[in-house]
Design a protein around this motif. Structure first.
Motif, PDB file in Angstrom:
ATOM      1  N   UNK A 174      15.601  -5.399   0.107  1.00 35.24           N
ATOM      2  CA  UNK A 174      14.837  -6.168  -0.869  1.00 35.24           C
ATOM      3  C   UNK A 174      13.562  -5.497  -1.350  1.00 35.24           C
ATOM      4  N   UNK A 175      12.669  -5.065  -0.448  1.00 37.15           N
ATOM      5  CA  UNK A 175      11.435  -4.417  -0.912  1.00 37.15           C
ATOM      6  C   UNK A 175      11.696  -3.118  -1.664  1.00 37.15           C
ATOM      7  N   UNK A 176      12.698  -2.367  -1.222  1.00 35.06           N
ATOM      8  CA  UNK A 176      13.041  -1.107  -1.894  1.00 35.06           C
ATOM      9  C   UNK A 176      13.514  -1.376  -3.318  1.00 35.06           C
ATOM     10  N   UNK A 177      14.479  -2.290  -3.453  1.00 35.54           N
ATOM     11  CA  UNK A 177      15.020  -2.618  -4.776  1.00 35.54           C
ATOM     12  C   UNK A 177      13.948  -3.279  -5.641  1.00 35.54           C
ATOM     13  N   UNK A 178      13.138  -4.153  -5.034  1.00 34.80           N
ATOM     14  CA  UNK A 178      12.076  -4.816  -5.782  1.00 34.80           C
ATOM     15  C   UNK A 178      11.073  -3.831  -6.356  1.00 34.80           C
ATOM     16  N   UNK A 179      10.657  -2.856  -5.549  1.00 30.08           N
ATOM     17  CA  UNK A 179       9.715  -1.842  -6.037  1.00 30.08           C
ATOM     18  C   UNK A 179      10.360  -1.000  -7.129  1.00 30.08           C
ATOM     19  N   UNK A 180      11.621  -0.660  -6.940  1.00 29.74           N
ATOM     20  CA  UNK A 180      12.333   0.157  -7.928  1.00 29.74           C
ATOM     21  C   UNK A 180      12.437  -0.583  -9.262  1.00 29.74           C
ATOM     22  N   UNK A 222      10.682   0.220 -12.867  1.00 29.05           N
ATOM     23  CA  UNK A 222      11.490   0.391 -14.081  1.00 29.05           C
ATOM     24  C   UNK A 222      11.026  -0.552 -15.187  1.00 29.05           C
ATOM     25  N   UNK A 223      10.554  -1.732 -14.822  1.00 26.67           N
ATOM     26  CA  UNK A 223       9.991  -2.644 -15.829  1.00 26.67           C
ATOM     27  C   UNK A 223       8.723  -2.032 -16.414  1.00 26.67           C
ATOM     28  N   UNK A 224       7.923  -1.408 -15.557  1.00 29.28           N
ATOM     29  CA  UNK A 224       6.679  -0.786 -16.004  1.00 29.28           C
ATOM     30  C   UNK A 224       6.951   0.400 -16.923  1.00 29.28           C
ATOM     31  N   UNK A 225       7.895   1.259 -16.520  1.00 32.15           N
ATOM     32  CA  UNK A 225       8.227   2.446 -17.311  1.00 32.15           C
ATOM     33  C   UNK A 225       9.715   2.727 -17.128  1.00 32.15           C
ATOM     34  N   UNK A 226      10.520   2.246 -18.062  1.00 33.09           N
ATOM     35  CA  UNK A 226      11.974   2.329 -17.915  1.00 33.09           C
ATOM     36  C   UNK A 226      12.520   3.746 -18.033  1.00 33.09           C
ATOM     37  N   UNK A 227      11.717   4.706 -18.480  1.00 35.16           N
ATOM     38  CA  UNK A 227      12.222   6.069 -18.669  1.00 35.16           C
ATOM     39  C   UNK A 227      12.027   6.954 -17.441  1.00 35.16           C
ATOM     40  N   UNK A 287       0.833  -1.209   0.000  1.00 32.38           N
ATOM     41  CA  UNK A 287       0.000   0.000   0.000  1.00 32.38           C
ATOM     42  C   UNK A 287       0.863   1.253   0.000  1.00 32.38           C
ATOM     43  N   UNK A 288       2.005   1.206   0.692  1.00 30.70           N
ATOM     44  CA  UNK A 288       2.932   2.342   0.671  1.00 30.70           C
ATOM     45  C   UNK A 288       3.458   2.590  -0.729  1.00 30.70           C
ATOM     46  N   UNK A 289       3.749   1.532  -1.443  1.00 25.27           N
ATOM     47  CA  UNK A 289       4.196   1.658  -2.827  1.00 25.27           C
ATOM     48  C   UNK A 289       3.114   2.313  -3.672  1.00 25.27           C
ATOM     49  N   UNK A 290       1.888   1.835  -3.519  1.00 19.50           N
ATOM     50  CA  UNK A 290       0.776   2.372  -4.304  1.00 19.50           C
ATOM     51  C   UNK A 290       0.491   3.827  -3.941  1.00 19.50           C
ATOM     52  N   UNK A 291       0.573   4.148  -2.657  1.00 16.66           N
ATOM     53  CA  UNK A 291       0.295   5.513  -2.186  1.00 16.66           C
ATOM     54  C   UNK A 291       1.286   6.516  -2.777  1.00 16.66           C
ATOM     55  N   UNK A 292       2.503   6.089  -2.991  1.00 23.10           N
ATOM     56  CA  UNK A 292       3.526   6.969  -3.547  1.00 23.10           C
ATOM     57  C   UNK A 292       3.571   6.903  -5.073  1.00 23.10           C
ATOM     58  N   UNK A 293       2.510   6.412  -5.677  1.00 17.48           N
ATOM     59  CA  UNK A 293       2.402   6.439  -7.129  1.00 17.48           C
ATOM     60  C   UNK A 293       2.900   5.201  -7.848  1.00 17.48           C
ATOM     61  N   UNK A 294       3.108   4.133  -7.129  1.00 15.78           N
ATOM     62  CA  UNK A 294       3.589   2.909  -7.751  1.00 15.78           C
ATOM     63  C   UNK A 294       2.478   2.171  -8.489  1.00 15.78           C
ATOM     64  N   UNK A 295       2.874   1.381  -9.451  1.00 10.45           N
ATOM     65  CA  UNK A 295       1.927   0.583 -10.230  1.00 10.45           C
ATOM     66  C   UNK A 295       1.853  -0.820  -9.640  1.00 10.45           C
ATOM     67  N   UNK A 296       1.097  -1.682 -10.278  1.00 10.62           N
ATOM     68  CA  UNK A 296       1.029  -3.085  -9.855  1.00 10.62           C
ATOM     69  C   UNK A 296       2.402  -3.751  -9.976  1.00 10.62           C
ATOM     70  N   UNK A 297       3.197  -3.286 -10.928  1.00  6.77           N
ATOM     71  CA  UNK A 297       4.553  -3.824 -11.077  1.00  6.77           C
ATOM     72  C   UNK A 297       5.392  -3.504  -9.835  1.00  6.77           C
ATOM     73  N   UNK A 298       5.236  -2.296  -9.333  1.00  2.65           N
ATOM     74  CA  UNK A 298       5.964  -1.898  -8.127  1.00  2.65           C
ATOM     75  C   UNK A 298       5.502  -2.673  -6.908  1.00  2.65           C
ATOM     76  N   UNK A 299       4.193  -2.927  -6.825  1.00  5.64           N
ATOM     77  CA  UNK A 299       3.654  -3.691  -5.702  1.00  5.64           C
ATOM     78  C   UNK A 299       4.166  -5.131  -5.753  1.00  5.64           C
ATOM     79  N   UNK A 300       4.118  -5.722  -6.937  1.00  5.96           N
ATOM     80  CA  UNK A 300       4.665  -7.083  -7.084  1.00  5.96           C
ATOM     81  C   UNK A 300       6.164  -7.088  -6.808  1.00  5.96           C
ATOM     82  N   UNK A 301       6.859  -6.063  -7.273  1.00  2.00           N
ATOM     83  CA  UNK A 301       8.295  -5.960  -7.013  1.00  2.00           C
ATOM     84  C   UNK A 301       8.598  -5.867  -5.525  1.00  2.00           C
TER      85      UNK A 301
END
Length: 165
Positions: A105-111, A115-120, A71-85
């Motif tokens: 691990x969770x930090x790098x996984x979300x990052x 990046x997989x979702x939007x590499x730019x 939820x923290x990932x999503x709250x800060x604008x993360x996508x489903x890719x970030x949540x899974x990461x």
């Protein structure tokens, strides 16, 4: 036998406190086990209300422990890719042979997930990863507070019934 149950229960309480920061150890679950062991002694009469309420709190906190970083990932604008990461990074971080892998691990996984979702958009990925980290810290703090409350309950009940004497 009562002394053995008290010592094992108290050990569960202490390990549970450490487990509130280490995802490998189920902190609130071990702390609840310590309370259960206290009530299994002959010195302390069984109280199903306390056992039931603390078990309910333990279950809710255990579920929230997995939801809050996502939820923290999503709250800060993360996508489903970030949540899974975040979730994958947490699991990989636990088993990675690096210090504090369960935090990194969770930090790098979300990052990486972002990046997989939007590499730019590195800024968005970093923001989502920061949300994951803040979620992890919030979850750990919540577990720590619950474990400390359970420890206080353990000591208070044991003291009230003179279980140590």
């Amino acid at each position: 036998m009562d002394i053995a149950l008290l010592l094992i229960g108290f050990t569960c309480m202490i390990v549970g406190i450490f487990g509130s920061f280490l995802p490998v150890i189920p902190g609130p679950g071990l702390s609840w086990l310590g309370i259960l062991l206290l009530y299994l002694t002959h010195a302390v009469p069984m109280n199903y209300w306390i056992l039931g309420l603390t078990l309910a709190v333990t279950v809710v906190v255990s579920v929230l422990d997995y939801l809050i970083p996502a939820k923290g990932t999503k709250k800060f604008g993360g996508s489903k890719y970030g949540i899974w990461g975040t979730n994958i990074g947490l699991i990989v971080g636990i088993f990675a042979p690096i210090p504090f892998g369960f935090i990194v691990g969770p930090f790098v996984g979300a990052f990486v997930g972002e990046l997989i979702y939007d590499s730019k958009d590195h800024g968005r990925a970093l923001k989502a990863a920061t949300g994951s980290f803040i979620g992890f810290l919030a979850s750990s703090f919540m577990k720590f507070v619950i474990c400390m409350i359970f420890l206080g309950l353990f000591i208070g009940v044991a003291w009230q019934h003179r279980a140590f004497f």
